[in-house]
Design a protein around this motif. Structure first.
Motif, short mmCIF file in Angstrom:
data_model
loop_
_atom_site.label_atom_id
_atom_site.label_comp_id
_atom_site.label_asym_id
_atom_site.label_seq_id
_atom_site.Cartn_x
_atom_site.Cartn_y
_atom_site.Cartn_z
N SER A 7 6.54 -7.24 1.86
CA SER A 7 7.37 -6.14 1.37
C SER A 7 7.79 -5.27 2.55
O SER A 7 7.26 -5.39 3.65
N ALA A 8 8.73 -4.38 2.32
CA ALA A 8 9.21 -3.50 3.38
C ALA A 8 8.07 -2.63 3.90
O ALA A 8 7.95 -2.40 5.12
N ASN A 9 7.23 -2.14 3.02
CA ASN A 9 6.09 -1.32 3.44
C ASN A 9 5.09 -2.13 4.26
O ASN A 9 4.56 -1.64 5.26
N ASP A 10 4.84 -3.37 3.86
CA ASP A 10 3.93 -4.22 4.62
C ASP A 10 4.50 -4.58 5.99
O ASP A 10 3.76 -4.65 6.97
N THR A 64 -10.09 -2.76 -2.18
CA THR A 64 -8.70 -3.10 -2.48
C THR A 64 -7.90 -3.11 -1.19
O THR A 64 -8.24 -2.46 -0.20
N ARG A 65 -6.81 -3.83 -1.23
CA ARG A 65 -5.96 -3.99 -0.06
C ARG A 65 -5.41 -2.65 0.42
O ARG A 65 -5.44 -2.35 1.61
N GLY A 66 -4.92 -1.84 -0.49
CA GLY A 66 -4.36 -0.53 -0.13
C GLY A 66 -5.39 0.40 0.46
O GLY A 66 -5.11 1.14 1.41
N LEU A 67 -6.59 0.38 -0.09
CA LEU A 67 -7.66 1.23 0.44
C LEU A 67 -8.05 0.82 1.85
O LEU A 67 -8.29 1.67 2.72
N LEU A 68 -8.10 -0.47 2.12
CA LEU A 68 -8.40 -0.95 3.47
C LEU A 68 -7.30 -0.55 4.46
O LEU A 68 -7.59 -0.11 5.58
N LEU A 69 -6.04 -0.69 4.04
CA LEU A 69 -4.94 -0.32 4.92
C LEU A 69 -4.93 1.17 5.21
O LEU A 69 -4.77 1.60 6.36
N GLY A 117 -0.28 2.49 4.78
CA GLY A 117 -1.50 2.24 4.02
C GLY A 117 -1.61 3.14 2.81
O GLY A 117 -2.03 2.71 1.73
N TRP A 118 -1.23 4.40 2.97
CA TRP A 118 -1.27 5.34 1.85
C TRP A 118 -0.30 4.92 0.75
O TRP A 118 -0.61 4.98 -0.43
N ARG A 119 0.88 4.47 1.16
CA ARG A 119 1.86 3.99 0.17
C ARG A 119 1.33 2.77 -0.58
O ARG A 119 1.51 2.65 -1.79
N ALA A 120 0.69 1.86 0.14
CA ALA A 120 0.12 0.68 -0.51
C ALA A 120 -0.98 1.09 -1.48
O ALA A 120 -1.09 0.56 -2.59
N TYR A 121 -1.81 2.06 -1.08
CA TYR A 121 -2.88 2.54 -1.96
C TYR A 121 -2.30 3.22 -3.20
O TYR A 121 -2.77 2.99 -4.31
N GLN A 122 -1.26 4.03 -3.02
CA GLN A 122 -0.62 4.70 -4.15
C GLN A 122 0.01 3.70 -5.11
O GLN A 122 -0.04 3.88 -6.32
N SER A 123 0.62 2.66 -4.57
CA SER A 123 1.26 1.68 -5.46
C SER A 123 0.22 0.88 -6.23
O SER A 123 0.48 0.44 -7.35
N GLU A 124 -0.98 0.69 -5.66
CA GLU A 124 -2.04 0.00 -6.38
C GLU A 124 -2.64 0.86 -7.48
O GLU A 124 -3.00 0.36 -8.54
N SER A 125 -2.76 2.15 -7.20
CA SER A 125 -3.43 3.02 -8.16
C SER A 125 -2.50 3.55 -9.23
O SER A 125 -2.95 4.14 -10.20
N ALA A 126 -1.20 3.34 -9.08
CA ALA A 126 -0.24 3.80 -10.10
C ALA A 126 -0.34 2.89 -11.32
O ALA A 126 -0.63 1.71 -11.23
N ALA A 127 -0.06 3.46 -12.46
CA ALA A 127 -0.08 2.68 -13.70
C ALA A 127 1.09 1.70 -13.70
O ALA A 127 2.15 2.00 -13.17
N PRO A 128 0.92 0.53 -14.25
CA PRO A 128 2.03 -0.42 -14.31
C PRO A 128 3.21 0.16 -15.08
O PRO A 128 3.03 0.92 -16.05
N ALA A 129 4.40 -0.18 -14.66
CA ALA A 129 5.60 0.39 -15.27
C ALA A 129 5.79 -0.06 -16.71
O ALA A 129 6.36 0.66 -17.51
N GLY A 130 5.31 -1.23 -17.07
CA GLY A 130 5.52 -1.75 -18.41
C GLY A 130 4.47 -1.33 -19.42
O GLY A 130 4.51 -1.74 -20.57
N SER A 131 3.52 -0.49 -19.04
CA SER A 131 2.47 -0.11 -19.99
C SER A 131 3.00 0.93 -20.97
O SER A 131 3.77 1.80 -20.61
N PRO A 132 2.59 0.83 -22.21
CA PRO A 132 3.08 1.79 -23.20
C PRO A 132 2.45 3.16 -22.96
O PRO A 132 1.35 3.27 -22.44
#
Length: 142
Positions: A7-10, A64-69, A117-132
């Protein structure tokens, strides 16, 4: 390695990590201190985490990957800032020398590594977009 598969962030994290590794080696060679080995190792950790699925697919990461980054980026920034304080007099007296300029390039790259790394961590911890959405509370009984 298929760099375009990231990804662009990676990609941003990978480029910053490569710069941190290179400037860390140069800083060690120019005797900025043995502490500069820590950001160098943190840059290598970021590169390993980013390419882990291709390099060692059987290895399970401890976090998690984001936390390590984010953690590796944070450690790199922390050590780089500590070394900046340690050499503050030399840095202010030699702002335009090549060793101070490469030092600042490494500092900025470590900050970029932390942000990626912070962006990767935030994207992992965010709720999925398709969740009700959560159900509203029930009205009180009469």
């Amino acid at each position: 390695m298929n760099f375009s598969a990231l990804s662009a962030n990676d990609r941003m994290a990978a480029v910053a990590a490569v710069i941190v590794v290179i400037t860390g080696v140069i800083s060690l060679a120019w005797r900025w201190g043995i502490l500069m080995a820590i950001p160098l190792i943190a840059g290598l950790v970021v590169l390993f985490v980013l390419f882990q699925s291709r390099l060692a697919p059987n290895v399970k990461l401890p976090m998690t990957r984001g936390l390590l980054l984010a953690g590796a980026g944070g450690i790199a920034v922390l050590i780089w800032v500590l070394v900046t304080f340690q050499w503050f007099g030399y840095i202010t007296g030699n702002l335009l020398s090549i060793d101070v300029l490469q030092f600042f390039v490494g500092l900025v790259a470590s900050v970029v590594m932390l942000v990626a790394g912070w962006r990767a961590y935030q994207s992992e911890s965010a709720a999925p977009a398709g969740s009700p959405p959560a159900a509203p509370p029930a009205p009180p009984a009469a």
